[in-house]
Design a protein around this motif. Structure first.
Motif, PDB file in Angstrom:
ATOM      1  N   ASP A  60       0.827  -1.204   0.000  1.00 18.93           N
ATOM      2  CA  ASP A  60       0.000   0.000   0.000  1.00 18.93           C
ATOM      3  C   ASP A  60       0.864   1.259   0.000  1.00 18.93           C
ATOM      4  O   ASP A  60       0.507   2.261  -0.613  1.00 18.93           O
ATOM      5  N   LEU A  61       1.998   1.194   0.683  1.00 20.78           N
ATOM      6  CA  LEU A  61       2.906   2.342   0.682  1.00 20.78           C
ATOM      7  C   LEU A  61       3.595   2.540  -0.667  1.00 20.78           C
ATOM      8  O   LEU A  61       3.822   3.660  -1.099  1.00 20.78           O
ATOM      9  N   LEU A  62       3.933   1.443  -1.337  1.00 20.73           N
ATOM     10  CA  LEU A  62       4.710   1.525  -2.567  1.00 20.73           C
ATOM     11  C   LEU A  62       3.871   1.725  -3.816  1.00 20.73           C
ATOM     12  O   LEU A  62       4.390   2.208  -4.821  1.00 20.73           O
ATOM     13  N   THR A  63       2.607   1.329  -3.789  1.00 22.25           N
ATOM     14  CA  THR A  63       1.761   1.412  -4.974  1.00 22.25           C
ATOM     15  C   THR A  63       0.547   2.285  -4.691  1.00 22.25           C
ATOM     16  O   THR A  63       0.346   2.750  -3.577  1.00 22.25           O
ATOM     17  N   GLU A  64      -0.278   2.463  -5.691  1.00 19.04           N
ATOM     18  CA  GLU A  64      -1.496   3.256  -5.553  1.00 19.04           C
ATOM     19  C   GLU A  64      -2.704   2.397  -5.209  1.00 19.04           C
ATOM     20  O   GLU A  64      -3.831   2.856  -5.245  1.00 19.04           O
ATOM     21  N   LEU A  65      -2.483   1.128  -4.924  1.00 14.78           N
ATOM     22  CA  LEU A  65      -3.585   0.232  -4.583  1.00 14.78           C
ATOM     23  C   LEU A  65      -4.125   0.562  -3.200  1.00 14.78           C
ATOM     24  O   LEU A  65      -3.390   1.004  -2.317  1.00 14.78           O
ATOM     25  N   ASN A  66      -5.404   0.320  -2.997  1.00 19.02           N
ATOM     26  CA  ASN A  66      -6.034   0.554  -1.696  1.00 19.02           C
ATOM     27  C   ASN A  66      -6.101  -0.768  -0.948  1.00 19.02           C
ATOM     28  O   ASN A  66      -7.082  -1.500  -1.035  1.00 19.02           O
ATOM     29  N   LEU A  67      -5.045  -1.095  -0.218  1.00 19.46           N
ATOM     30  CA  LEU A  67      -4.953  -2.384   0.469  1.00 19.46           C
ATOM     31  C   LEU A  67      -5.116  -2.272   1.981  1.00 19.46           C
ATOM     32  O   LEU A  67      -4.988  -3.272   2.679  1.00 19.46           O
ATOM     33  N   LEU A  68      -5.397  -1.085   2.487  1.00 20.87           N
ATOM     34  CA  LEU A  68      -5.538  -0.917   3.934  1.00 20.87           C
ATOM     35  C   LEU A  68      -6.703  -1.718   4.526  1.00 20.87           C
ATOM     36  O   LEU A  68      -6.575  -2.239   5.641  1.00 20.87           O
ATOM     37  N   PRO A  69      -7.854  -1.860   3.840  1.00 22.47           N
ATOM     38  CA  PRO A  69      -8.913  -2.698   4.422  1.00 22.47           C
ATOM     39  C   PRO A  69      -8.490  -4.153   4.593  1.00 22.47           C
ATOM     40  O   PRO A  69      -8.828  -4.795   5.594  1.00 22.47           O
ATOM     41  N   PHE A  70      -7.722  -4.665   3.646  1.00 20.68           N
ATOM     42  CA  PHE A  70      -7.256  -6.047   3.769  1.00 20.68           C
ATOM     43  C   PHE A  70      -6.246  -6.187   4.899  1.00 20.68           C
ATOM     44  O   PHE A  70      -6.245  -7.186   5.630  1.00 20.68           O
ATOM     45  N   MET A  71      -5.407  -5.181   5.070  1.00 19.06           N
ATOM     46  CA  MET A  71      -4.467  -5.185   6.179  1.00 19.06           C
ATOM     47  C   MET A  71      -5.215  -5.154   7.512  1.00 19.06           C
ATOM     48  O   MET A  71      -4.858  -5.865   8.459  1.00 19.06           O
ATOM     49  N   ALA A  72      -6.273  -4.353   7.577  1.00 17.17           N
ATOM     50  CA  ALA A  72      -7.071  -4.285   8.806  1.00 17.17           C
ATOM     51  C   ALA A  72      -7.779  -5.612   9.078  1.00 17.17           C
ATOM     52  O   ALA A  72      -7.926  -6.004  10.243  1.00 17.17           O
ATOM     53  N   LEU A  73      -8.211  -6.307   8.022  1.00 17.47           N
ATOM     54  CA  LEU A  73      -8.828  -7.625   8.217  1.00 17.47           C
ATOM     55  C   LEU A  73      -7.842  -8.615   8.826  1.00 17.47           C
ATOM     56  O   LEU A  73      -8.190  -9.360   9.751  1.00 17.47           O
ATOM     57  N   PHE A  74      -6.626  -8.630   8.312  1.00 24.21           N
ATOM     58  CA  PHE A  74      -5.630  -9.559   8.846  1.00 24.21           C
ATOM     59  C   PHE A  74      -5.228  -9.202  10.273  1.00 24.21           C
ATOM     60  O   PHE A  74      -5.032 -10.090  11.111  1.00 24.21           O
ATOM     61  N   ILE A  75      -5.111  -7.920  10.576  1.00 23.47           N
ATOM     62  CA  ILE A  75      -4.783  -7.519  11.944  1.00 23.47           C
ATOM     63  C   ILE A  75      -5.951  -7.822  12.886  1.00 23.47           C
ATOM     64  O   ILE A  75      -5.749  -8.239  14.030  1.00 23.47           O
ATOM     65  N   GLY A  76      -7.181  -7.647  12.406  1.00 25.31           N
ATOM     66  CA  GLY A  76      -8.347  -7.997  13.213  1.00 25.31           C
ATOM     67  C   GLY A  76      -8.416  -9.483  13.506  1.00 25.31           C
ATOM     68  O   GLY A  76      -8.741  -9.897  14.626  1.00 25.31           O
ATOM     69  N   ALA A  77      -8.093 -10.302  12.507  1.00 27.07           N
ATOM     70  CA  ALA A  77      -8.073 -11.752  12.734  1.00 27.07           C
ATOM     71  C   ALA A  77      -6.978 -12.128  13.727  1.00 27.07           C
ATOM     72  O   ALA A  77      -7.166 -13.019  14.576  1.00 27.07           O
ATOM     73  N   ASN A  78      -5.849 -11.441  13.656  1.00 23.16           N
ATOM     74  CA  ASN A  78      -4.779 -11.693  14.615  1.00 23.16           C
ATOM     75  C   ASN A  78      -5.202 -11.308  16.030  1.00 23.16           C
ATOM     76  O   ASN A  78      -4.926 -12.041  16.989  1.00 23.16           O
ATOM     77  N   CYS A  79      -5.874 -10.181  16.183  1.00 25.26           N
ATOM     78  CA  CYS A  79      -6.368  -9.768  17.508  1.00 25.26           C
ATOM     79  C   CYS A  79      -7.387 -10.769  18.040  1.00 25.26           C
ATOM     80  O   CYS A  79      -7.425 -11.051  19.239  1.00 25.26           O
ATOM     81  N   PHE A  80      -8.218 -11.300  17.151  1.00 25.30           N
ATOM     82  CA  PHE A  80      -9.195 -12.306  17.567  1.00 25.30           C
ATOM     83  C   PHE A  80      -8.497 -13.559  18.100  1.00 25.30           C
ATOM     84  O   PHE A  80      -8.879 -14.103  19.133  1.00 25.30           O
ATOM     85  N   LEU A  81      -7.441 -13.992  17.405  1.00 25.45           N
ATOM     86  CA  LEU A  81      -6.701 -15.168  17.871  1.00 25.45           C
ATOM     87  C   LEU A  81      -5.970 -14.884  19.179  1.00 25.45           C
ATOM     88  O   LEU A  81      -5.860 -15.773  20.029  1.00 25.45           O
ATOM     89  N   LEU A  82      -5.476 -13.659  19.354  1.00 28.25           N
ATOM     90  CA  LEU A  82      -4.865 -13.299  20.631  1.00 28.25           C
ATOM     91  C   LEU A  82      -5.894 -13.357  21.765  1.00 28.25           C
ATOM     92  O   LEU A  82      -5.596 -13.815  22.872  1.00 28.25           O
ATOM     93  N   GLY A  83      -7.111 -12.883  21.484  1.00 27.33           N
ATOM     94  CA  GLY A  83      -8.170 -12.940  22.486  1.00 27.33           C
ATOM     95  C   GLY A  83      -8.546 -14.365  22.837  1.00 27.33           C
ATOM     96  O   GLY A  83      -8.758 -14.693  24.012  1.00 27.33           O
ATOM     97  N   LEU A  84      -8.641 -15.230  21.807  1.00 24.90           N
ATOM     98  CA  LEU A  84      -8.940 -16.639  22.081  1.00 24.90           C
ATOM     99  C   LEU A  84      -7.843 -17.286  22.920  1.00 24.90           C
ATOM    100  O   LEU A  84      -8.131 -18.082  23.820  1.00 24.90           O
ATOM    101  N   ASN A  85      -6.604 -16.955  22.615  1.00 25.91           N
ATOM    102  CA  ASN A  85      -5.485 -17.513  23.370  1.00 25.91           C
ATOM    103  C   ASN A  85      -5.531 -17.059  24.828  1.00 25.91           C
ATOM    104  O   ASN A  85      -5.256 -17.848  25.738  1.00 25.91           O
ATOM    105  N   ASP A  86      -5.875 -15.804  25.076  1.00 28.81           N
ATOM    106  CA  ASP A  86      -5.971 -15.313  26.452  1.00 28.81           C
ATOM    107  C   ASP A  86      -7.164 -15.931  27.185  1.00 28.81           C
ATOM    108  O   ASP A  86      -7.089 -16.189  28.387  1.00 28.81           O
TER     109      ASP A  86
END
Length: 79
Positions: A20-46
């Motif tokens: 997203d930084l290097l190109t003009e593509l709008n990839l921030l929503p996909f990045m937020a999805l992956f970070i959200g899934a990671n937070c969900f797994l962290l919550g399940l682990n806790d």
């Protein structure tokens, strides 16, 4: 327990962030999805620990907000 999945999700989020930084593509929503899934797994682990801590529920709420924000921004028209 979810270490391999979490590492894969974080690598994907980093790749989307760099692209997203290097190109003009709008990839921030996909990045937020992956970070959200990671937070969900962290919550399940806790929450699977013997002494359930408040951070497990906090990670679940953060992941819900991130995923909703990503879905809304995916369908939002850009001009």
């Amino acid at each position: 327990m979810f270490e391999k999945i979490r590492v894969t999700l974080l690598v994907c989020a980093i790749v989307f962030g760099v692209l997203d930084l290097l190109t003009e593509l709008n990839l921030l929503p996909f990045m937020a999805l992956f970070i959200g899934a990671n937070c969900f797994l962290l919550g399940l682990n806790d929450l699977k620990k013997v002494n359930k801590v408040f951070m497990g529920y906090t990670f679940m709420m953060i992941s819900l907000i991130l995923v909703l924000m990503a879905i809304i921004s995916l369908f939002k028209p850009y001009y």
